[in-house]
Enzyme design. Sequence first.
Site, short mmCIF file in Angstrom:
data_model
loop_
_atom_site.label_atom_id
_atom_site.label_comp_id
_atom_site.label_asym_id
_atom_site.label_seq_id
_atom_site.Cartn_x
_atom_site.Cartn_y
_atom_site.Cartn_z
N GLY A 197 -2.50 3.91 3.13
CA GLY A 197 -3.47 3.74 2.06
C GLY A 197 -4.36 2.53 2.18
O GLY A 197 -5.05 2.19 1.22
N THR A 227 0.84 -1.20 0.00
CA THR A 227 0.00 0.00 0.00
C THR A 227 0.87 1.25 0.00
O THR A 227 2.01 1.22 0.48
CB THR A 227 -0.89 0.08 1.25
OG1 THR A 227 -0.07 0.26 2.41
CG2 THR A 227 -1.74 -1.15 1.40
N ASP A 228 0.33 2.34 -0.52
CA ASP A 228 0.93 3.63 -0.22
C ASP A 228 0.76 3.85 1.28
O ASP A 228 -0.12 3.27 1.92
CB ASP A 228 0.26 4.75 -1.02
CG ASP A 228 1.17 5.96 -1.20
OD1 ASP A 228 2.12 6.11 -0.40
OD2 ASP A 228 0.92 6.75 -2.12
N TRP A 229 1.60 4.68 1.87
CA TRP A 229 1.64 4.80 3.32
C TRP A 229 0.31 5.35 3.86
O TRP A 229 -0.09 6.46 3.54
CB TRP A 229 2.80 5.69 3.72
CG TRP A 229 4.04 4.91 4.05
CD1 TRP A 229 4.77 4.99 5.21
CD2 TRP A 229 4.72 3.93 3.25
NE1 TRP A 229 5.84 4.10 5.17
CE2 TRP A 229 5.82 3.44 3.98
CE3 TRP A 229 4.48 3.38 2.00
CZ2 TRP A 229 6.69 2.45 3.50
CZ3 TRP A 229 5.34 2.39 1.51
CH2 TRP A 229 6.42 1.95 2.26
#
Length: 810
Positions: free
Chosen positions: A232, A228-230
């Site tokens: 996200g 995931t994006d941080w």
Amino acid sequence: MKYTEIIDKMTLEEKASLMSGKDFWQTENIDRLGINNMFLADGPHGIRKQAEAADHLGLNESIPATCFPTAATVANSWNTELGKEIGSFIGAEAVAQKVNVLLGPGINMKRDPLCGRNFEYFSEDPYHAGKIAASYIQGIQSHGISACVKHFAVNNQEERRMTIDTVVDERTLREIYLTAFEIAVKEGQSKTVMSSYNRLNGEYTNENIHLMQEILRDEWGFDGVVVTDWGGSNDRVAGLIAGNELEMPTTAGETDKEIVKAIYDGIISEDALNVCVDRLLDLHFTTEKVFEGEVKTSFDIEKHHQQAQKAAEESIVLLKNEDNILPLSKDTKIATIGDFAKNPRYQGAGSSIVNPTKLDNTLDIIEELPITHIGYEQGFERYGKRNKKMMNNACQLAENADVVLLYIGLDEATEAEGLDRSNMRLPENQVELLHELHQVNPNIVTILSCGSAIEMPWIDKVKGLVHGYLSGQAGARAIMNVVTGQVNPSGKLAETYPLTYKDTPAYQHFPGKEVSVEYREGLFIGYRYYDSAKVDVRFPFGYGLSYTEFEYSDIDVTDNQVAFTIKNVGDYAGAEIAQLYIHSQSDQIFRPEKELKGFTKVFLQPGEARQVTIPFDDKTFRYFNVQSNKWEIESASYDILIGTSSADIKLKDTKLIKGTDAPQPYHKAELPSYYHGKVADVKQSEFETLLGRKVPESSWDRSKPLGYNDTIAQCQYAKGMVARLAFRLITFSHWFLRKIGKRETANLIMMSVYHMPFRGIARMTGGVVNMPMLDGILKMVNGHFFKGLRHFLRERRKMLKSQQQVVGNS
């Protein structure tokens, strides 16, 4: 699976623990099984490994690393070999800093010039972006570590990026927004992919089965790890079911428990979890090999700096050279003006900030050159404040010069992660300075520093325009080498420069302001729109000047390639970027006027001629058919076009291509805007026809209570008085900080607070606030202050007690 023996020895809780981070940048470890932490670090154009407190916004300083030119800059080189070299140098530094996964490159499309993160992306063209990205990935991974291509997918605005729903039709999704990722995965063989924050057609990307399973896994054959994006992750279990293995950063074990419970409840099988664990273990063990034995923990700073300079030199674009004012003649009297000469703007802002190993400065370099430097004046204040005294001093200096080198551009607070630009203009104080300088000295060469397209109504006031973009730590010397003729500029634009922002195809639909953003322009972004709709532009895609001239001849088209001859007919050695476009002569299926399908960069001495070839590949003639739901080729005659830009075609031939005889996907009468390419004002009904469904409601439902995926900004509509007061305090703080000149701090409020969804409070605090505590906060926001406060405090006590028990047991 590769690691069945290890997985069989793991408890269910241990398997679940590997699915989330240990802290902000590291994954979990299981010592008894020899599974160590992996370290993930930002790195689109250099390593950002933070030595102390971690953050995702670039606030805290990182370990020194080479700051290479940003992706938007290197894209202008059109040189895949250069991309591979840069990737290799960055990969070597990652190994020296013991980084397993390098979070880059970023390859989202430049749908709109105002996207605040465009400096971090390559191009408005998916083929171009994919090819450059694949070369970066190959270079990075040649050292045994993993690249992480991002942000997958259709993440083209920063405002409300964690909640916005991107509404896009399937063909546009495939041809424009996924093709670069397809190339990066298939050709670059990226071991890791980062899912984006946004929703895609109603579902968060990391939970989107169509995107994550049907396309990424099944169609492209990706067998690596999705992270995931941080912050996200929305529904952790739904993300795991879709195949999003790793959630970052840590949630202090909260989502691990959700995974375990989901298995006990039969929502997901343990076998499915095992597959995810196996992929993650493969990433662990393959990237860990490079750190076995003696690992070199340093690198040749000067050698890497020279590579950064080479990258900048190949990427600088000469946009104007009236009266051949460049290169500067020997002994020319030069006045240097502009804050960016003394304090260079060489990289973007946010999670990609690199702490450079060294930083070249124009004012130091210019004294070494065979020109007469008569002085420097700042000329303007960096963040837009008008300063008459500075302007007058600059004009006085300019009067005594043969040529003025004027350094202007966009500041760090204007182009930043988490925010979109409000307009395409340069600050007014810089434009005013330019006009004043022109009154006293018309021989102005502008050195432009910014990471994205801008309007240039002032261009008739300059004779030379050198665009350095964001050229990294060695950019100052690279630019001076171009200005003085030691380097012949060879960069060409990887994005179109429109005359005004109103000319852009997404003008009426960027950014999405509340719930969703509609991609009504469809396939027609960038040059695809301007060429199809016959809209005049300032500089076309692929444009760039040289100090020499090139001649094209002898086109020869076969079944597999196009060949032609390029000759350097000028006086300087130089490089030319030849571009292959195709145009379908059929009008049965709407397509852009032309589409880039190949390119090559050729270095030639004066008088030298060379035959070059550009091969056709599986993407040359294809289109995505929404009826057959697969890639097809239309039987038609295709113009094979060789140009120096999308607007300057030098050679043309025609090739009859036998297609796949797929069903007709559209009724022409229902989609007139798309068949004519005039998509600046597509009506909702026509877009819905293209989409194949109704568009969702684009505004917040203000009658409902606020929930996990609503943003802090929506507190303005909250039932709770305290929440509305908090909103007013946030907006006042933002206004006040901008008023007193603290623009970067003001931006942080918008990035990390205003547009943050409530779930981000739990996902980004590393377990300080958990989801049950967040439930209490939402009760307060929704008008039940004391009930919510009691709930929050009760859940906090539970969490602290649980943490104490864990510490006691250990």
